[in-house]
Scaffold this motif. Structure first.
Motif, mmCIF file in Angstrom:
data_model
loop_
_atom_site.group_PDB
_atom_site.id
_atom_site.type_symbol
_atom_site.label_atom_id
_atom_site.label_comp_id
_atom_site.label_asym_id
_atom_site.label_seq_id
_atom_site.Cartn_x
_atom_site.Cartn_y
_atom_site.Cartn_z
ATOM 1 N N ARG A 171 0.829 -1.208 0.000
ATOM 2 C CA ARG A 171 0.000 0.000 0.000
ATOM 3 C C ARG A 171 0.856 1.249 0.000
ATOM 4 O O ARG A 171 0.355 2.351 -0.200
ATOM 5 C CB ARG A 171 -0.952 0.003 1.188
ATOM 6 C CG ARG A 171 -0.287 0.196 2.561
ATOM 7 C CD ARG A 171 -1.323 0.099 3.650
ATOM 8 N NE ARG A 171 -0.781 0.270 4.966
ATOM 9 C CZ ARG A 171 -0.754 1.423 5.617
ATOM 10 N NH1 ARG A 171 -1.169 2.507 5.020
ATOM 11 N NH2 ARG A 171 -0.281 1.490 6.831
ATOM 12 N N VAL A 215 -7.955 -7.522 -2.101
ATOM 13 C CA VAL A 215 -6.930 -7.324 -1.080
ATOM 14 C C VAL A 215 -6.378 -8.686 -0.687
ATOM 15 O O VAL A 215 -7.144 -9.658 -0.533
ATOM 16 C CB VAL A 215 -7.505 -6.614 0.165
ATOM 17 C CG1 VAL A 215 -6.442 -6.505 1.258
ATOM 18 C CG2 VAL A 215 -8.043 -5.241 -0.193
ATOM 19 N N VAL A 222 -3.116 -4.524 -2.471
ATOM 20 C CA VAL A 222 -4.398 -3.970 -2.911
ATOM 21 C C VAL A 222 -4.366 -3.867 -4.427
ATOM 22 O O VAL A 222 -3.384 -3.392 -5.002
ATOM 23 C CB VAL A 222 -4.655 -2.583 -2.296
ATOM 24 C CG1 VAL A 222 -6.012 -2.051 -2.737
ATOM 25 C CG2 VAL A 222 -4.583 -2.643 -0.789
#
Length: 633
Positions: A3, A288, A278
């Motif tokens: 992320r 995810v 993600v």
């Protein structure tokens, strides 16, 4: 993709569903280097070669021009010089060389770099005028006869100056080739490497959100499965789908939809832990991978945290959050599961399908039982499509009677389906599936046509009631379809009764009442089906004059035994009498129920007491009997 590793988002609409990887920048760089290097070598070789060829050609031209000129002058000089004549014509050995006069030799400037000789035909030199400077290798020579080949004139010249100049050109060419190699390879290759790296990034990432795409997601999933062999820790895959995203696109445009997707992607990255993956799989579908699970039970709390990212009280709020929600399918990956990436994706998709089917805005965990249910549902969907194509549906007709006289006053058309390999399937089982897939519109269209056709052939003037799904009622071609069914069957409009639900009245607003007004103008009757089940409102009853209200069977079956059900039925009857609506009760199975309804003021009904749903032929026979009774009761 972590992320913390995302590219700057760019404009774009659909996400790629998987892309072919772009060639490695190193391979392309090496290929370009070879091609540019070969081009530089060719340039370095061609320029000196071209210069040398042109200079040699020019020198040969000069020598041949000198040869022609001096051959003429030598002919004149031989006639004027007896010694020269005798030397050329004689047969005695030449004891000394003869010098030419100046007009033949020319000045020193013209002689520089050339050597002139006159020879006998046998090659014996007679005249030898050396160059002012020695002729250095390499030397080129030209010969020509004169005085009818009495003598041969020979002029030689050196290519040494040409070679020296060619060497200078070669050095310049080499420098130019190196410069070309640097400019064409070294500088652009850096830009090319950046472009190739960007192309590789885009091949594995979503342009709009900067998240990984399906291809990268599967790569990361394979890495997770590989690492599980050593870590033995469970992981989880979450399929996240934005509910009602299409409504935002349709209402506010694709630009607003793109803005929402970018904001949602940022919110989703912020809700997961560092190291989680993600990705955007396509459209409004995200995924995810969570790898830091202590045990499988941690998956659902994570899903609940993801469900909260669309909450309107978040700061800053997500665009159009008041209209949105998300559904999540969860698949837990145990270390010894042996699942492939394809199987994991399928399982997460099955769980997402269940989350949407059970009301959206929730998370659903995959299980073997769930997989069986989804397989059964999808099989049912496929069989429904086949049933529509092959005309497997039938209509059964349940008589509607006057409770006081028991005479048939109408019939309700009820859908029946004998599913191949399964037998008769209840409408309560297949109608919701047909509604969720849109197949119900095709079924409703056929049922309306068939009911009108059958009703037109029945004896007497009874009405026929047909159920209409909300999806079919909202279609622009619904009213034209009713008109067409009446026209083709020849059934008078007043004999057709369309049953609609209360929920449709409360949700659809002005468009619904506009359609109802059109049906009323045509003379088609409209009834409210299942009145009193969850949606009752006096508002819509005052806005349109319905022909009938139908009391739901759940109240009728308890009307003589449950005070609460009796109170509801009394209220509905009183309300209909006050508004001037007719009433009909469904689900009457006992004489006590019928007697209670008559006493309360409901005089029309249907149920097993008066007749089960039957084929059209049986209903026609029943109507043709002397007393037009449903059954003996």
């Amino acid at each position: 993709m972590s992320r913390h590793h995302a590219a700057s988002p760019e404009r774009g609409n659909p996400a790629p569903q998987g892309s072919t990887p772009v060639a490695s920048p190193n391979i392309v760089g090496r290929t370009v280097s070879v091609l540019v290097g070969a081009t530089a070598l060719i340039v370095a070789a061609i320029l000196p070669w071209a210069y040398y060829s042109a200079a040699e050609w020019r020198l040969r031209g000069e020598i041949e021009a000198e040869l022609k000129l001096h051959a003429q002058e030598a002919g004149i000089a031989v006639g004027q010089n007896p010694d020269l004549w005798n030397a050329l014509a004689g047969t005695e050995p030449v004891t000394r060389l003869i010098h030419l006069p100046n007009q033949v030799r020319g000045d020193a400037k013209n002689q520089t770099g050339f050597r002139l000789r006159i020879l006998r035909p046998d090659g014996t030199p007679v005249v030898d005028e050396p160059s002012v400077q020695p002729l250095l290798w390499p030397v080129i020579t030209a010969k020509a006869g004169f005085l009818r080949d009495l003598g041969v004139m020979e002029i030689s010249g050196t290519l040494r100056p040409v070679l020296l100049e060619t060497l200078k050109v070669a050095l310049g060419s080499a420098f130019l080739a190196l410069l070309l190699f640097y400019l064409v390879r070294e500088l652009p290759i850096r830009l090319l490497n950046r472009a190739m790296a960007r192309a590789n990034f885009l091949a594995r990432h979503d342009v709009l959100t900067g998240l990984g795409n399906r291809a990268l997601f599967i790569e990361q999933l394979e890495i997770v499965l590989g690492s599980q062999r050593t870590s033995q820790r469970p992981a989880a895959v979450f399929f996240v789908d934005i509910d009602h995203f299409k409504a935002v696109n349709d209402t506010h445009g694709h630009t607003a939809g793109d803005c929402l997707l970018r904001a949602f992607a940022d919110r989703l990255k912020g809700a997961v832990r560092a190291g989680d993956t993600v990705a955007r799989l396509g459209g409004d579908e995200f995924a995810v991978i969570s790898t830091q699970l202590g045990d499988p039970g941690e998956a659902m709390p994570i899903a609940q945290r993801l469900l909260a990212i669309t909450a309107t009280e978040t700061d800053p709020p997500l665009p159009y959050a008041e209209r949105l929600g998300i559904s999540i399918g969860v698949c837990v990956i145990k270390a010894d599961s042996g699942l492939t990436p394809a199987a994991i994706l399928k399982n997460a998709d099955v769980a997402l399908y269940q989350a949407k089917a059970t009301g959206r805005g929730r998370a659903c965990l995959f299980s073997a039982e769930l997989d069986g249910q989804i397989r059964a549902r999808r099989s049912l969907e496929e069989d429904l499509q086949t049933a529509v194509r092959e005309g497997q549906f039938k209509l059964a007709f349940q008589p509607q009677v006057d409770l006081r006289t028991r005479r048939i006053i109408g019939a309700e058309a009820l859908l029946r389906w004998d599913r191949p390999g399964h037998g008769s399937v209840s409408p309560a089982e297949f109608v919701p599936v047909a509604e969720s897939t849109g197949i119900i519109c095709d079924i409703d269209r056929w049922a309306l046509e068939e009911a009108c056709r059958v009703a037109a052939q029945l004896p007497g003037d009874i009405s026929i009631a047909v159920n209409v799904s909300p999806m079919q009622f909202r279609r622009d071609d619904f009213v034209p379809g009713v008109i067409a069914a009446l026209y083709r069957s020849g059934l008078p409009a007043h004999r057709l009764e369309l049953e609609i639900t209360e929920g449709m009245m409360l949700k659809d607003g002005p468009e619904t009442f506009a359609t109802l007004d059109l049906l009323n103008e045509m003379g088609v009757r409209v009834a409210v089906d299942d009145f009193g089940v969850g949606y009752s409102s006096l508002g819509y009853l005052s806005r349109f004059e319905f022909d009938r209200i139908k009391i739901d069977r759940m109240f009728v079956m308890k009307v003589d035994s449950d005070p609460s059900a009796l109170a509801v039925v009394k209220a509905v009857i009183g309300l209909s009498q006050a508004l001037g609506f007719k009433l009909i009760a469904e689900g009457i199975e006992t004489h006590a129920q019928a007697a209670t309804l008559i006493r309360l003021g409901c005089v029309e009904g249907q149920g097993f007491l008066y007749g089960r749903p039957m084929p059209a032929a049986d209903l026609a026979d029943l109507l043709a009997s002397p007393f037009s009774r449903a059954v003996s009761v």
